[in-house]
Design an enzyme around this catalytic site. Structure first.
Site, short mmCIF file in Angstrom:
data_model
loop_
_atom_site.label_atom_id
_atom_site.label_comp_id
_atom_site.label_asym_id
_atom_site.label_seq_id
_atom_site.Cartn_x
_atom_site.Cartn_y
_atom_site.Cartn_z
CG LEU A 30 -2.19 -0.88 1.00
CD1 LEU A 30 -3.02 -0.93 2.26
CD2 LEU A 30 -3.04 -0.36 -0.16
CG ASP A 82 -13.79 2.30 -5.15
OD1 ASP A 82 -13.18 3.37 -4.95
OD2 ASP A 82 -13.99 1.46 -4.27
CG ASP A 97 -6.31 5.88 4.44
OD1 ASP A 97 -5.73 5.17 5.29
OD2 ASP A 97 -7.52 5.76 4.17
NE ARG A 153 -9.17 3.44 8.33
CZ ARG A 153 -8.51 3.96 7.30
NH1 ARG A 153 -7.50 3.29 6.75
NH2 ARG A 153 -8.83 5.13 6.81
#
Ligand SMILES: *[C@@H]1O[C@H](CO)[C@@H](O)[C@H](O)[C@H]1NC(C)=O
Length: 329
Positions: free
Chosen positions: A143, A164, A257, A297
């Site tokens: 990633l 997407d 991210d 997360r």
């Protein structure tokens, strides 16, 4: 005599009352009509800003240097239809100068795909405009690839996007112009928040998804699935990010991210900016972006706090909105 007077008085009073009632009635109707009028005007104004002369065409835009556009950095994985759809769409947006497709699949892109995308780029751009199209091929699947430094970039701005989701050109243009006002910060469409864990010590946090942001109007991260940031952060991510942290991102297959949000917040000491935008989900993963997966997360957030030695994220409630689309100030 007394009786007569009182009779007259009563009649007069009755007349007055009737007059008062009918006056009140017509006042109510007038008020109602007035409300209808204001409502219609508001509706018209909010639907068609050009109705009040606030249309896009009537505003003289700054004469910006034509090569000062942005680079679309798109992350994709074996979803060629989505990739084609996204690229075809974004090439129709006016200030796109370059496309970098992050490719981490074991096989290189097929000739058919390359041909299709090249054609899409050419057919959507005029004769006097050129859009660079590049595949950034990676040997290993990680990633961290999505933030690999771009050598010899032709723009300062990166528009990082997942394959997407699609945003209208208008939304992208707007976010880009917000970013130009604050080029050191992240500007994007998907806000998230870190919350202090009430059941633990003060250095323990919880990752907040869409609901807490919606509920509190507060956010501290902008996800890189749809955001603008400066090209320099790709260099920082690739070269300056602690290696243990990159290893963590790679192993967990998650949170790159969040890592980027930490990096930018640590460098600026300031919050990101949430820009209003119209989103279209073209993939099938729509629901997952709204909730779930938050435990992993949360782990990432706490791990990164340890790595950075502090919590760099700064909460904010500021949201950038195109003023032409809002009627009430
Ligand atoms: C965070 O910012 C400080 C001060 O600017 C810097 O020294 C440090 O290297 C940064 N940390 C990371 C992980 O980028």
């Amino acid at each position: 005599m007394v009786a007569r007077t009182s009779l007259i008085n009563r009649r007069t009073a009755q007349k007055f009352r009737q007059a008062a009632i009918s006056a009140a009635g017509s006042l109510k109707i007038k008020l109602l009509l007035f409300c209808c009028f204001v409502f219609t005007l508001t509706l018209l104004a909010s639907r068609t800003p050009s109705f009040l002369g606030w249309g896009q065409e009537s505003v003289p835009l700054l004469d910006r240097n034509s090569r000062k556009g942005y680079t679309l950095l798109i992350n994709t994985w074996k979803r060629y239809d989505l990739l084609k759809q996204s690229i075809s769409h974004y090439t129709s947006c006016p200030r796109l100068d370059s496309i970098h497709i992050v490719w981490s699949e074991p096989n290189p892109p097929s000739d058919a795909l390359i041909k299709y995308l090249n054609h899409a780029v050419k057919s959507n751009t005029g004769d006097n405009r050129h859009i660079e199209l590049a595949f950034d091929i990676n040997k290993e699947d990680s990633l961290n690839n999505r933030f690999k430094e771009i050598k010899n970039p032709i723009t300062d701005a990166v528009f990082s996007i997942d394959d997407d989701i699609i945003f209208t050109c208008k939304s992208v243009e707007f976010a880009f112009s917000v970013w130009q006002s604050a080029p050191d910060t992240m500007v994007g469409f998907v806000p998230r928040i870190h919350l202090i864990n009430p059941s633990k010590n003060e250095n323990s946090y919880i990752y907040g998804g869409w609901w807490p942001v919606w509920w509190t109007g507060t956010y501290s991260m902008i996800l890189s699935k749809a955001s603008f940031f400066h090209m320099k952060y790709l260099r920082l991510y690739t070269n300056e990010m602690p290696k243990s942290l990159m290893e963590y991102v790679k192993r967990n297959r998650n949170c790159e991210d969040i890592a980027m949000s930490f990096l930018v917040a640590n460098a600026t000491g300031a919050p990101p900016i949430w820009a209003k935008g119209t989103i279209y989900e073209i993939g099938s993963t729509g629901i997952s972006s709204l909730g779930g997966h938050n435990e992993k997360r949360t782990e990432c957030v706490n791990r990164f706090v340890t790595e950075f030695g502090k919590m760099p994220l700064v909460p904010t409630t500021v949201k950038a909105v195109d003023s032409r689309g809002t009627w009430f100030w």
